[in-house]
Design a protein around this motif. Sequence first.
Motif, PDB file in Angstrom:
ATOM      1  N   LYS A 112      -0.812  12.286   5.712  1.00  0.00           N
ATOM      2  CA  LYS A 112      -0.253  13.413   6.467  1.00  0.00           C
ATOM      3  C   LYS A 112       0.554  12.941   7.676  1.00  0.00           C
ATOM      4  O   LYS A 112       1.689  13.366   7.885  1.00  0.00           O
ATOM      5  CB  LYS A 112      -1.380  14.341   6.947  1.00  0.00           C
ATOM      6  CG  LYS A 112      -2.271  14.861   5.860  1.00  0.00           C
ATOM      7  CD  LYS A 112      -3.335  15.798   6.395  1.00  0.00           C
ATOM      8  CE  LYS A 112      -4.284  15.163   7.399  1.00  0.00           C
ATOM      9  NZ  LYS A 112      -5.232  14.189   6.818  1.00  0.00           N
ATOM     10  N   LEU A 165       0.851  -1.184   0.000  1.00  0.00           N
ATOM     11  CA  LEU A 165       0.000   0.000   0.000  1.00  0.00           C
ATOM     12  C   LEU A 165       0.888   1.235   0.000  1.00  0.00           C
ATOM     13  O   LEU A 165       1.452   1.588   1.030  1.00  0.00           O
ATOM     14  CB  LEU A 165      -0.891  -0.009   1.244  1.00  0.00           C
ATOM     15  CG  LEU A 165      -1.739   1.235   1.429  1.00  0.00           C
ATOM     16  CD1 LEU A 165      -2.876   1.268   0.441  1.00  0.00           C
ATOM     17  CD2 LEU A 165      -2.269   1.301   2.849  1.00  0.00           C
ATOM     18  N   ALA A 173      -7.018  15.277   2.970  1.00  0.00           N
ATOM     19  CA  ALA A 173      -8.124  14.418   3.391  1.00  0.00           C
ATOM     20  C   ALA A 173      -7.603  13.307   4.293  1.00  0.00           C
ATOM     21  O   ALA A 173      -6.404  13.022   4.319  1.00  0.00           O
ATOM     22  CB  ALA A 173      -8.803  13.818   2.177  1.00  0.00           C
ATOM     23  N   THR A 198       1.818  10.032   8.257  1.00  0.00           N
ATOM     24  CA  THR A 198       2.994   9.283   7.826  1.00  0.00           C
ATOM     25  C   THR A 198       4.114  10.243   7.420  1.00  0.00           C
ATOM     26  O   THR A 198       5.271  10.060   7.794  1.00  0.00           O
ATOM     27  CB  THR A 198       2.617   8.378   6.640  1.00  0.00           C
ATOM     28  OG1 THR A 198       1.452   7.637   6.993  1.00  0.00           O
ATOM     29  CG2 THR A 198       3.744   7.431   6.300  1.00  0.00           C
TER      30      THR A 198
HETATM   31  N1  LIG Z   1       1.426   1.138  10.258  1.00  0.00           N
HETATM   32  C1  LIG Z   1       0.667   1.098   9.159  1.00  0.00           C
HETATM   33  N2  LIG Z   1       0.469  -0.079   8.541  1.00  0.00           N
HETATM   34  C2  LIG Z   1      -0.299  -0.148   7.417  1.00  0.00           C
HETATM   35  N3  LIG Z   1      -0.911   0.896   6.874  1.00  0.00           N
HETATM   36  C3  LIG Z   1      -0.770   2.088   7.467  1.00  0.00           C
HETATM   37  C4  LIG Z   1       0.025   2.259   8.635  1.00  0.00           C
HETATM   38  N4  LIG Z   1      -0.018   3.551   9.003  1.00  0.00           N
HETATM   39  C5  LIG Z   1      -0.794   4.170   8.093  1.00  0.00           C
HETATM   40  N5  LIG Z   1      -1.251   3.312   7.167  1.00  0.00           N
HETATM   41  C6  LIG Z   1      -2.101   3.630   6.013  1.00  0.00           C
HETATM   42  O1  LIG Z   1      -1.526   4.719   5.356  1.00  0.00           O
HETATM   43  C7  LIG Z   1      -2.524   5.616   4.899  1.00  0.00           C
HETATM   44  C8  LIG Z   1      -2.180   7.032   5.329  1.00  0.00           C
HETATM   45  O2  LIG Z   1      -2.196   7.081   6.741  1.00  0.00           O
HETATM   46  P1  LIG Z   1      -1.961   8.425   7.535  1.00  0.00           P
HETATM   47  O3  LIG Z   1      -2.108   8.097   8.986  1.00  0.00           O
HETATM   48  O4  LIG Z   1      -0.691   9.004   7.121  1.00  0.00           O
HETATM   49  O5  LIG Z   1      -3.167   9.308   7.035  1.00  0.00           O
HETATM   50  P2  LIG Z   1      -3.595  10.765   7.507  1.00  0.00           P
HETATM   51  O6  LIG Z   1      -3.524  11.627   6.335  1.00  0.00           O
HETATM   52  O7  LIG Z   1      -2.822  11.170   8.712  1.00  0.00           O
HETATM   53  O8  LIG Z   1      -5.097  10.511   7.884  1.00  0.00           O
HETATM   54  P3  LIG Z   1      -5.947  11.158   9.089  1.00  0.00           P
HETATM   55  O9  LIG Z   1      -6.289  12.518   8.688  1.00  0.00           O
HETATM   56  O10 LIG Z   1      -7.171  10.288   9.151  1.00  0.00           O
HETATM   57  O11 LIG Z   1      -5.124  11.079  10.329  1.00  0.00           O
HETATM   58  C9  LIG Z   1      -3.833   5.110   5.424  1.00  0.00           C
HETATM   59  O12 LIG Z   1      -4.550   4.532   4.333  1.00  0.00           O
HETATM   60  C10 LIG Z   1      -3.477   4.075   6.431  1.00  0.00           C
HETATM   61  O13 LIG Z   1      -4.389   3.011   6.378  1.00  0.00           O
END
Ligand SMILES: Nc1ncnc2c1ncn2[C@@H]1O[C@H](COP(=O)(O)OP(=O)(O)OP(=O)(O)O)[C@@H](O)[C@H]1O
Lengths: 380, 230
Positions: free
Chosen positions: B44, B18, B39, B46
């Motif tokens: 973000k 992914l 969104a 990550t």
């Molecule tokens: N440790 C992990 N293992 C597998 N997938 C992950 C992991 N951490 C994040 N993801 C996936 O990576 C994608 C991005 O995650 P991230 O937490 O960076 O999003 P975000 O932009 O911070 O979202 P939000 O606003 O909901 O916090 C998501 O689809 C999530 O499912």
Amino acid sequence: MVVGMKDAAKLIGISIISCCAVLVCALFMNYYLDILQIEDLLSTEQAVIFYHAQVSTAKVVCGVSGGCLLATSVVMLSFYIKHYIDTHKKELGILKALGYSNLRIAKNFWVFSTGVFLGTSVGFAGAFLLMPEFYERQNEEGLLPEIVVSFHPSLFVYLVALPTIAFAVLAVFYAALKLKRPVLLLLKNDFQSSSKIRRVKQGRDCPFLVDLRKHTLRTKKTLVFFIIFASFCFSAMTQMAASMNELASKMMGIMMLLIGVILACTTLFLAITTVIKGNTKTIAMMRVFGYSQKECCRALLGGYRPMSYIGFALGTVYQYALLRFTVDVIFKDMEGMPTYEFDFPVMFLSLAFFLVVYEIVMYCYAGQIKKISVKEIMLE
Amino acid sequence: MIEVKDVMKSYGNQDNKLPVLKGITAKIADGDFVVILGASGSGKSTFLNVVSGLEKPDSGSVRYDGRDITKLSDGELTGFRKDTVGFIFQQYYLLPNMTVEKNVRMGADLAGNSDYREIIKAVGLEGKLKKYPGELSGGEQQRVSIARALAKKPNVLFLDEPTGALDEETGRQVLAYISALQKERGFTMVMVTHNQNIAQMANTVIRMNSGKVMEVSTNETPMTAYEIGW
Ligand SMILES: Nc1ncnc2c1ncn2[C@@H]1O[C@H](COP(=O)(O)OP(=O)(O)OP(=O)(O)O)[C@@H](O)[C@H]1O
Ligand SMILES: [Mg+2]
């Protein structure tokens, strides 16, 4: 099913300890029962004295090692169940919230006794394998008529069946007791719950790391007990093993040594694993902030080192007192019994060995701490 | 100056990969206030974790004044975090069995900072010094986590939705305090948020969409926490 076989399998510590306990007890109890049969056949006075000494030894060894090991198993099982409930609070909380009664959830905890069953069975079988050799060694000088190994079914009931049932009942009742918490407290996670707060006086101007060390020590009293117990066993059993070589037989010496080391290592591993598991989030958070692995180790595990020395000292005193008592009281009528003196070289050897083992275990766990990912805090 | 170049990151194993960050390049100037918008699931958090050295990217580089932190060993990375960065998370992550004071000291001790009580006072928690996190409201806990991060005197402060759990009033207070402190001390601040309005407080706004930077805009006249909408 709430508790799976997989969880029960983690109870290997209890299996090992119950195995040791049953091995020793079965060996000596069987010997005791068999030796009783030959009482009428004794002809010489020397044989009678030797006979009584053997009966007393069997009683003392059974009482001391069996009792100690039984107590440890019980403490360990309770500790493990508590730990299991603490780490699975959420799932259990959800079940409770859905309307399952405490007893209905607790019923599943009987599974934990399978570890006891396994351990006791292996110990019992092992005892029978060792018996012919053991009987021969006990009667090396041929003072007694030949003793035949016979199987006593009642021993199986007392040493395998009853402990298994007793531990199953204990597990269920202890779990039911522990589950008597309000649902909400079970559902809240560690980072939010106030239920787990232990008000430990935190020094006003104490640095964070010092406080953390004190806190870990004071809130996990069971672990302090385990660490002291582990080093106690190690110290007492290894030193006693050396004396047994002279006072009794080589075989008893080796058995004591093995039991001592196994018991010490099992408890030590259990205790330290729990310290680390229980503090995973704290460690991860500290690593996020930039505390080094060394600082984490020292804060969480360093406090236990003095405790282990205390345990070692206690074990030394205990084994001395026990042997003094045995030699002075039980063997006092025996002729040709070697005198017993405190053995300093053996103590130092045992201490050195202990320090090496302890530091190796700590070193392994330092690696374990290093492996904790900083992302661990974000997992729930 | 933080330079992020071609950062890629994916989760999962070979068969089921992914991609979360798909080649991100960005520059963050010293003393800047950067807001990252996007969104849910756009990567973000990550991105923040990779830039702050909590996680290693699969490829690409993250340079702090020329020093590539993706090449550091685990121990060096810990040292880097200790000296350089501070974190505030949405879920606070306070140590549950330590008092408010000790939680803040956890950060303060690392920087040899002895006036941490000032910071506790500034976030309005001087009455709760001896309380435990479980006895505080969500907003109060967030303020503890802010005090803990600030007490560490970081050069770069990372915030992952710091106001996510706060009501408007507390949220504004907290933001006002952080941005005032940032102006005073001049540290760099990188904040992830859902709230479009908060972006108006920043100097630079980075918009992300499914693992890529969509748009970088600068804001000539940042507003204060009390001027923005909520
Ligand atoms: N440790 C992990 N293992 C597998 N997938 C992950 C992991 N951490 C994040 N993801 C996936 O990576 C994608 C991005 O995650 P991230 O937490 O960076 O999003 P975000 O932009 O911070 O979202 P939000 O606003 O909901 O916090 C998501 O689809 C999530 O499912
Ligand atoms: Mg996020």
